[in-house]
Design an enzyme around this catalytic site. Structure first.
Site, PDB file in Angstrom:
ATOM      1  N   LYS A 272       0.224   8.046 -11.764  1.00 26.44           N
ATOM      2  CA  LYS A 272       1.127   7.055 -11.180  1.00 26.44           C
ATOM      3  C   LYS A 272       0.502   5.668 -11.180  1.00 26.44           C
ATOM      4  O   LYS A 272       1.153   4.676 -11.535  1.00 26.44           O
ATOM      5  CB  LYS A 272       1.506   7.494  -9.752  1.00 26.44           C
ATOM      6  CG  LYS A 272       2.622   6.699  -9.119  1.00 26.44           C
ATOM      7  CD  LYS A 272       3.418   7.520  -8.107  1.00 26.44           C
ATOM      8  CE  LYS A 272       2.658   7.739  -6.813  1.00 26.44           C
ATOM      9  NZ  LYS A 272       2.846   6.625  -5.864  1.00 26.44           N
ATOM     10  N   SER A 273      -0.778   5.573 -10.801  1.00 25.12           N
ATOM     11  CA  SER A 273      -1.455   4.271 -10.760  1.00 25.12           C
ATOM     12  C   SER A 273      -1.467   3.610 -12.137  1.00 25.12           C
ATOM     13  O   SER A 273      -1.181   2.418 -12.280  1.00 25.12           O
ATOM     14  CB  SER A 273      -2.900   4.439 -10.277  1.00 25.12           C
ATOM     15  OG  SER A 273      -2.952   4.887  -8.959  1.00 25.12           O
TER      16      SER A 273
ATOM     17  N   GLY B 249       5.021   1.498  -2.430  1.00 28.42           N
ATOM     18  CA  GLY B 249       4.098   0.494  -1.914  1.00 28.42           C
ATOM     19  C   GLY B 249       3.313  -0.177  -3.020  1.00 28.42           C
ATOM     20  O   GLY B 249       3.025  -1.375  -2.957  1.00 28.42           O
TER      21      GLY B 249
ATOM     22  N   SER C 163      -9.243  -1.280  -1.258  1.00 29.93           N
ATOM     23  CA  SER C 163      -7.911  -0.876  -1.705  1.00 29.93           C
ATOM     24  C   SER C 163      -7.675  -1.373  -3.111  1.00 29.93           C
ATOM     25  O   SER C 163      -7.748  -2.578  -3.374  1.00 29.93           O
ATOM     26  CB  SER C 163      -6.842  -1.460  -0.770  1.00 29.93           C
ATOM     27  OG  SER C 163      -5.572  -1.424  -1.393  1.00 29.93           O
TER      28      SER C 163
ATOM     29  N   GLN D  41      -4.880  -1.479  -4.537  1.00 30.34           N
ATOM     30  CA  GLN D  41      -3.649  -2.276  -4.559  1.00 30.34           C
ATOM     31  C   GLN D  41      -3.938  -3.728  -4.190  1.00 30.34           C
ATOM     32  O   GLN D  41      -3.441  -4.653  -4.842  1.00 30.34           O
ATOM     33  CB  GLN D  41      -2.618  -1.672  -3.604  1.00 30.34           C
ATOM     34  CG  GLN D  41      -2.120  -0.304  -4.047  1.00 30.34           C
ATOM     35  CD  GLN D  41      -1.146   0.309  -3.060  1.00 30.34           C
ATOM     36  OE1 GLN D  41      -0.906  -0.236  -1.984  1.00 30.34           O
ATOM     37  NE2 GLN D  41      -0.588   1.442  -3.422  1.00 30.34           N
TER      38      GLN D  41
ATOM     39  N   ASP E 184      -5.298  10.151  -1.482  1.00 26.62           N
ATOM     40  CA  ASP E 184      -4.022  10.838  -1.687  1.00 26.62           C
ATOM     41  C   ASP E 184      -4.148  12.355  -1.630  1.00 26.62           C
ATOM     42  O   ASP E 184      -3.136  13.061  -1.562  1.00 26.62           O
ATOM     43  CB  ASP E 184      -3.408  10.425  -3.025  1.00 26.62           C
ATOM     44  CG  ASP E 184      -2.924   8.991  -3.009  1.00 26.62           C
ATOM     45  OD1 ASP E 184      -2.514   8.515  -1.935  1.00 26.62           O
ATOM     46  OD2 ASP E 184      -2.951   8.332  -4.064  1.00 26.62           O
TER      47      ASP E 184
ATOM     48  N   LYS F  38       0.990   5.343   5.186  1.00 26.31           N
ATOM     49  CA  LYS F  38       1.515   5.727   3.867  1.00 26.31           C
ATOM     50  C   LYS F  38       3.031   5.899   3.994  1.00 26.31           C
ATOM     51  O   LYS F  38       3.654   5.372   4.907  1.00 26.31           O
ATOM     52  CB  LYS F  38       0.826   7.008   3.379  1.00 26.31           C
ATOM     53  CG  LYS F  38      -0.641   6.805   2.996  1.00 26.31           C
ATOM     54  CD  LYS F  38      -0.748   6.075   1.672  1.00 26.31           C
ATOM     55  CE  LYS F  38      -2.165   6.021   1.146  1.00 26.31           C
ATOM     56  NZ  LYS F  38      -2.230   5.336  -0.164  1.00 26.31           N
TER      57      LYS F  38
ATOM     58  N   ARG G  27       0.749  10.405   7.451  1.00 17.81           N
ATOM     59  CA  ARG G  27       0.442  11.706   6.845  1.00 17.81           C
ATOM     60  C   ARG G  27      -0.436  12.586   7.732  1.00 17.81           C
ATOM     61  O   ARG G  27      -0.337  13.806   7.661  1.00 17.81           O
ATOM     62  CB  ARG G  27      -0.228  11.506   5.475  1.00 17.81           C
ATOM     63  CG  ARG G  27       0.763  11.143   4.400  1.00 17.81           C
ATOM     64  CD  ARG G  27       0.174  11.160   3.014  1.00 17.81           C
ATOM     65  NE  ARG G  27       1.228  10.810   2.061  1.00 17.81           N
ATOM     66  CZ  ARG G  27       1.039  10.131   0.945  1.00 17.81           C
ATOM     67  NH1 ARG G  27      -0.173   9.719   0.615  1.00 17.81           N
ATOM     68  NH2 ARG G  27       2.049   9.870   0.135  1.00 17.81           N
TER      69      ARG G  27
END
EC number: 2.5.1.19
Length: 439
Positions: free
Chosen positions: A27-28, A101, A175, A177, A326, A353, A357
């Site tokens: 996904k990243s 996100g 992070s 992101q 994750d 998240k 979670r």
């Protein structure tokens, strides 16, 4: 939370798992291939892109700003016709990031330096509750203007494009992101930018930006200093997306736990910034072999063979968290089947998240009879108690849905799972693969 519109999925207990499975694309890497392709010159082709909701949200936002991206379906070779480094247009509508996100945070960096253009980003109810200031504040050090609810912390967010200045920026958290948003902004800044992380995070952006032709260097202790000199034009590339180790983790834990299991997960990305789950499973005594190691488009890849056997409890904390954040939900399931006490700490990030979670996994596993407690930044799991079948709910979280599916295989009776379709966010074929591998 709202109720499910679809019927609860029946989850049968018992049986075993055998065979080979190829998990969807990472996904990243999928997000980044679309983003970098859109601001490159020429055509980028992407093989193995994850055809799930989050990358589809990224593609939709980029199309709204003038990039041409072919339809995204399973097995398709995706073509991205880039608009060049500063060619993104002001859209005539709000950019909807869905549940992603990653899309929203990377878009903030991508759009901050589009001088004179205005953008509004929103998402679903879950995304509108997730913190965005951790990106907006470091971007402000380059001159970015991001406004929104809660002093710019919550979407909808308005980005007024500005001419950005280069700077040395320390990120508040390790992070990928946050780092990637700053690197995207740095591409069009006036002057060089250096991003300094408190600890290393996944480095897919650095690897791929270099491949596209960015003037980027990595240095400092453990590669925590990343510098970008602006001005280099990106050139379209052929990107091969390896399988997502975060999706492979469900099969690795299932294969290690389910009696008689023998699974091979093929074509898995083994980037060292992402393989914390393998380190923890090794610490637990899981029987996992890496086969056919190779490099694909700058990323290490291999096939993972796992067979079942007894597992030991584990303990890990913030030092490894960026490499397995994750995978905490599925490792929580694994801990339930280890005799003894397992400890997870340094995981406060999981509270913001798609869901909280830590709370959701504790709540759902307790329904099955598990013995675990939340701490402010983690979980304590006392394993070895048999789990029973139960009425479960993903609470709309894809990783929770798949983690509970693995737990249900080992329960003493059958379970049901509300909102099982959440798995499609990162693994659209999960339920089909599970049915095929069961014996």
């Amino acid at each position: 939370m709202t109720g499910s519109t679809a019927a609860a999925r029946e989850l049968k207990a018992g049986g075993s798992l055998k065979g080979a499975v190829r998990v969807p694309g990472d996904k990243s890497i999928s997000h980044r291939a679309l983003l970098f392709g859109a601001i490159a010159d020429g055509v980028t082709t992407i093989e193995g892109l994850l055809p799930a909701e989050d990358p589809i949200s990224t593609a939709a936002c980029l199309r709204a700003m003038g990039a041409e991206i072919s339809p995204i379906g399973e097995g398709d070779l995706i073509r991205v016709t880039g608009v060049g480094l500063d060619g993104l247009q002001e859209p005539d509508t709000v950019l909807d990031c869905g549940n992603s996100g990653t899309t929203m945070r990377l878009m903030l960096g991508l759009l901050a330096g589009r001088d004179g253009r205005h953008f509004v980003l929103t998402g679903d109810a879950s995304l509108r509750r997730r913190p965005m200031q951790r990106v907006g504040q470091p971007l402000a050090m380059l001159g970015a203007e991001v406004r929104g609810r809660g002093d710019g912390n919550y979407a909808p967010l308005a980005v007024q494009g500005r001419r950005l200045r280069g700077a040395v920026v320390g990120t508040p958290v390790a992070s990928a992101q946050v780092k990637s948003a700053l690197l995207l902004a740095a591409l069009t800044a006036d002057g060089p930018t250096t991003v300094i992380e408190p600890a290393p995070s996944r480095d897919h952006s650095e690897r791929m930006l270099k491949a596209f032709g960015a003037d980027l260097t990595v240095g400092g202790e453990m590669g925590r200093h990343i510098s970008v000199k602006p001005g280099a034009r990106l050139q379209g590339q052929h990107v091969v997306v390896p399988g997502d180790i975060s999706s492979a983790a469900f099969w690795l834990v299932a294969g290690a736990l389910v009696p008689g299991a023998d699974l091979t997960v093929e074509n898995v990305g083994l980037n060292p910034t992402r393989t914390g789950v393998l380190d923890v499973l090794e610490q637990m005594g899981a029987k996992i072999e890496v086969l056919n190691r190779r490099d694909v488009a700058g990323e290490p890849v291999g096939d993972l063979h796992v067979t079942s056997g007894p597992l030991q409890p584990f303990r890990f904390g913030e030092e490894i968290m960026p490499r397995l954040v994750d995978e905490v939900p599925i490792l929580t399931v694994a801990a339930c089947f280890c005799e003894g006490e397992s400890h997870i700490s340094g995981a406060a990030e999981l509270r913001v998240k798609e869901t909280d979670r830590l709370a959701v996994m504790a709540r759902q596993l307790k329904t099955m009879g598990a013995d675990l407690d939340e701490t402010p930044d983690g979980l304590v799991i006392r394993g070895g108690r048999p789990l029973r079948g139960a009425a479960l709910d993903s609470e709309t979280d894809h990783r929770v849905a798949m983690s509970l599916a693995v737990a249900s295989l080992l329960a003493s009776g059958d379970s049901t799972l509300e909102r099982s379709d959440a798995a499609a966010v990162s693994y659209p074929s999960f339920w089909d693969d599970l049915a095929r591998l069961r014996i």
